[in-house]
Design an enzyme around this catalytic site. Structure first.
Site, mmCIF file in Angstrom:
data_model
loop_
_atom_site.group_PDB
_atom_site.id
_atom_site.type_symbol
_atom_site.label_atom_id
_atom_site.label_comp_id
_atom_site.label_asym_id
_atom_site.label_seq_id
_atom_site.Cartn_x
_atom_site.Cartn_y
_atom_site.Cartn_z
ATOM 1 N N CYS A 2 3.210 -35.666 70.965
ATOM 2 C CA CYS A 2 3.975 -34.649 71.693
ATOM 3 C C CYS A 2 3.861 -33.271 71.027
ATOM 4 O O CYS A 2 3.609 -33.172 69.830
ATOM 5 C CB CYS A 2 5.416 -35.101 71.877
ATOM 6 S SG CYS A 2 6.531 -34.414 70.689
ATOM 7 N N HIS A 59 13.520 -42.871 72.013
ATOM 8 C CA HIS A 59 12.372 -43.712 71.640
ATOM 9 C C HIS A 59 11.879 -44.589 72.786
ATOM 10 O O HIS A 59 10.754 -45.048 72.785
ATOM 11 C CB HIS A 59 12.749 -44.679 70.520
ATOM 12 C CG HIS A 59 13.193 -44.039 69.259
ATOM 13 N ND1 HIS A 59 14.482 -43.657 69.037
ATOM 14 C CD2 HIS A 59 12.512 -43.738 68.139
ATOM 15 C CE1 HIS A 59 14.591 -43.145 67.821
ATOM 16 N NE2 HIS A 59 13.399 -43.174 67.256
ATOM 17 N N GLU A 115 9.773 -46.914 68.916
ATOM 18 C CA GLU A 115 9.003 -46.281 69.996
ATOM 19 C C GLU A 115 7.741 -47.095 70.287
ATOM 20 O O GLU A 115 7.399 -47.341 71.445
ATOM 21 C CB GLU A 115 8.607 -44.842 69.599
ATOM 22 C CG GLU A 115 7.831 -44.139 70.715
ATOM 23 C CD GLU A 115 7.184 -42.835 70.261
ATOM 24 O OE1 GLU A 115 7.830 -42.066 69.527
ATOM 25 O OE2 GLU A 115 6.015 -42.606 70.644
HETATM 26 FE FE1 SF4 Z 1 9.819 -37.580 70.322
HETATM 27 FE FE2 SF4 Z 1 8.525 -35.386 71.004
HETATM 28 FE FE3 SF4 Z 1 10.250 -36.438 72.660
HETATM 29 FE FE4 SF4 Z 1 11.061 -35.287 70.435
HETATM 30 S S1 SF4 Z 1 10.069 -34.319 72.150
HETATM 31 S S2 SF4 Z 1 11.734 -37.223 71.266
HETATM 32 S S3 SF4 Z 1 9.458 -35.823 69.041
HETATM 33 S S4 SF4 Z 1 8.408 -37.379 71.959
#
Ligand code: SF4
Length: 657
Positions: free
Chosen positions: A194, A72, A124
């Site tokens: 993401c 996070h 986060e």
């Molecule tokens: Fe978060 Fe995406 Fe990273 Fe997984 S890949 S920790 S969902 S930001």
């Protein structure tokens, strides 16, 4: 035919896998590491990691040696604090999150304000906000955006940077951007959701459209899992669960009812980014069993009873029958071919109890699987962890009722102590609330039984903060109230001398201090209390008077049977001649001790046949003289002495001849 379809994107994302691998490597290197917050939102995994020395803490102050930043991420101030504390910082911030930190930092240096689309209380988002160089706000809906616009007219007036939490709902973000543009013409947007999230959400939407129901697996606090559940709920029935066991326990009946109401249904399975593969597999297995079970149409309760047992896996809660107990462990049967062991330290949170004192053969107890050793055919379990969960319920109740909970101090940790409640809940008590004085040692209360008040509970994270001091204060208030209500003149106490002043001593009467004046310490004349008592001495005292409003109690340590006046009047009478020692000189005469505690006054006129103008010229302190008792004043306890009277009695030299 009922069909199960598991989402391809279900389970650990890249960022979570990376964070766990980083933590495991670090724990291997150091033996024990701390993660700032839970590494992922999944209790099974957290317990498993804890077993391997990866311990979640809520603040850098609670860590020792090395701290891991989870995927996070955290704000700049937290990095600074970790450096200040001299801790090694292992940064497992997901690169997608770290990219947002960089965007926010670099683009807000010119004074631009920052708007984060996301849950302002999510770690986060808090971390992202911690990189803004000016004003920063978080909104998660149109309503919150409208409120922001109304409440802060200057926000975003110069320019505005807009980013989204990595797991923010993609459609919601598209809508929100349109609204933001209407209010903030200078807004600049960055695409920060993401891929793992977009892919999962897109697949969850597709899957739920083709299914009649979806089982979404994720921790109660996992925002990305909750979002998957929301997306699926728009298209089909959703069963949200953390693991297979919870699925049976909380949704078993509903699932059977659902399956018996429809024929040839399709059930989708998806999972949030923090769900390990083995849990997805367990859910899949249990769902397969339920689907093929011909008893679906039978009574719900009977059907649940016939459900297959879930294979033993770490975090699984099972019923165990005790088959043997020895000094080091309890051997249990959990209905599978492997043998179950509960080590002594996992039987109870109380380290002072032996296994035999906790369980006996034939007991059926609830346990949690902590480790499975397939090679050796052994399953390790913990009763303590189940007790801790039950203890947590009692803790929550105790907080609501402000009740005092009893427990034992089981560890000294950074910043405080851990108290394990009688019901097995672990409670952190900060040093300031431990009741140990600032310059005292926390180790002094280790293994001691204490009462504490619950001042903070975070059920989700299993965190409880307590205060021994508050419980002591309340107990002391109760003791004091009882003390004053029962106090009366003449009441006797044996108390400890707590402190000493030149005018007397203070004695602890059991939570309340009383004062013994110097003159009430002894029947004898003393100049300082230290002549007769020391701090720490036990003193027998009697209440002379008291004032509940001013909280004052006057005491005496003098006992009537030791009263020297009584002794004196029993032994002496007027006209007796006594040997006395001068103890003080005054302008009007000298005081001389007849017996310890009784002084008589030799008036200046009674010293000599000659006229005396200055007493000190004829008598001195310490001098022993003979004198006659000329008067005894019983009422005032006074004695008059005369040397002259003896001289008057002496015959003239002429007469003697
Ligand atoms: Fe978060 Fe995406 Fe990273 Fe997984 S890949 S920790 S969902 S930001």
């Amino acid at each position: 035919m009922t069909e199960l379809i598991t989402a391809e994107t279900a389970g650990f994302c890249f960022g979570v896998t990376r964070a766990i691998e980083t933590a495991e490597k670090t724990a291997k290197r150091l033996g024990r590491v701390y993660t700032l917050g839970q590494l992922i939102h999944n209790n099974d995994v957290i317990e498993n990691l804890r077993e391997r020395g990866i311990i979640p803490v809520d603040s850098p102050e609670e860590a020792e040696g090395c701290i891991i930043i989870r995927s996070h991420g955290v704000g700049r101030a937290v990095y600074d604090r970790i450096a200040e504390l001299g801790l090694e910082c292992v940064d497992a911030t997901c690169p997608y999150v770290a990219r947002i930190h960089k965007i926010v930092d670099e683009n807000s240096r010119d004074g631009s304000d920052v708007l984060v689309a996301g849950d302002g209380s999510h770690p986060e988002v808090i971390g992202i906000m911690g990189f803004a160089n000016g004003k920063v706000r978080a909104v998660s809906s149109d309503i919150e955006l409208e409120e922001l616009v109304k409440s802060d007219k200057n926000f975003g007036a110069k320019s505005l940077i807009c980013v989204a939490q990595t797991t923010f709902d993609v459609c919601k973000w598209t809508d929100l951007q349109k609204k933001i543009k209407k209010h903030y013409t200078k807004a600049k947007f960055f695409d920060t959701i993401c891929r793992a999230t977009t892919d999962r959400q897109a697949e969850a939407a597709r899957l739920s459209k083709q299914c009649d129901a979806a089982v979404v697996i994720g921790g109660a606090h996992s925002s990305n899992s909750r979002k998957l559940a929301d997306i699926c709920a728009e298209n089909c029935t959703v069963f949200f669960t953390e693991n297979a066991q919870q699925l049976i326990r909380e949704h078993g009946e509903a699932l059977i009812r659902f399956l018996s109401s429809y024929k040839d249904v399709k059930i989708g399975i998806t999972a949030g980014a923090s769900t390990p593969a083995y849990i997805i597999k367990e859910v899949h297995t249990i769902m397969s069993e339920i689907i093929k079970d011909e008893a679906v149409d039978a009574e719900f309760a009977a059907a649940i009873d016939q459900m297959p047992r879930v294979r033993a896996y770490a975090g699984n809660r099972v019923k165990a029958t005790v088959v043997a107990v020895n000094k080091t462990e309890a051997v249990v049967d959990i209905g599978i071919k492997q043998s179950g062991y509960i080590p002594a330290e996992e039987l109870s949170a109380n380290p002072n109890l032996s296994p035999e004192e906790i369980v006996k053969v034939g007991d059926v107890i609830d346990c949690i699987v902590t480790k499975v050793n397939d090679a050796d055919g052994v399953v390790y379990l913990s009763k303590k962890q189940v007790d801790a969960q039950a203890g947590m319920e009692k803790i929550v109740k105790a907080k609501e009722e402000n009740a005092t909970v009893n427990g034992t101090v089981t560890a000294v940790v950074k910043g405080g102590v851990i108290v394990t409640s009688e019901d097995g809940a672990r409670v952190f008590v900060p040093a300031s609330q431990s009741g140990v004085p600032r310059n005292g040692k926390l180790e002094d209360i280790l293994k001691k039984e204490v009462g504490f008040k619950v001042i903070e509970v975070n059920e989700g994270r299993g965190r409880v903060v307590g205060s021994i001091k508050a419980a002591e204060r309340e107990a002391s208030d109760e003791v004091k109230a009882k003390f004053w209500s029962e106090l009366e003149v003449g009441k006797k106490f044996v108390g400890e001398v707590k402190s000493m002043e030149s005018y007397g001593v203070f004695v602890d009467l059991g939570g309340v201090d009383g004062m013994v004046h110097l003159t009430e310490l002894t029947w004898n004349r003393v100049k300082h209390p230290k002549e007769v008592v020391s701090v720490g001495d036990k003193l027998e005292v009697t209440v002379k008077s008291f004032d509940p409003e001013k909280k004052r109690v006057s005491l005496t340590a003098k006992k009537p049977e030791d009263n020297p006046w009584t002794k004196f009047t029993n032994e002496f009478a007027v006209d007796d001649v006594v040997k006395v020692q001068v103890v003080s000189i005054t302008p009007f005469g000298a005081f001389a001790q007849i017996i310890p505690g009784v002084d008589g006054l030799i008036h200046i006129s009674q010293i000599s046949r000659e006229r005396v103008n200055d007493v000190s010229k004829v008598l001195s302190v310490g001098q022993v003289v003979e004198a006659k008792i000329t008067e005894i004043d019983e009422e005032k306890s006074r004695v008059s002495l005369s040397i002259k009277a003896l001289l008057d009695d002496e015959p003239d030299e002429d007469d003697a001849e």
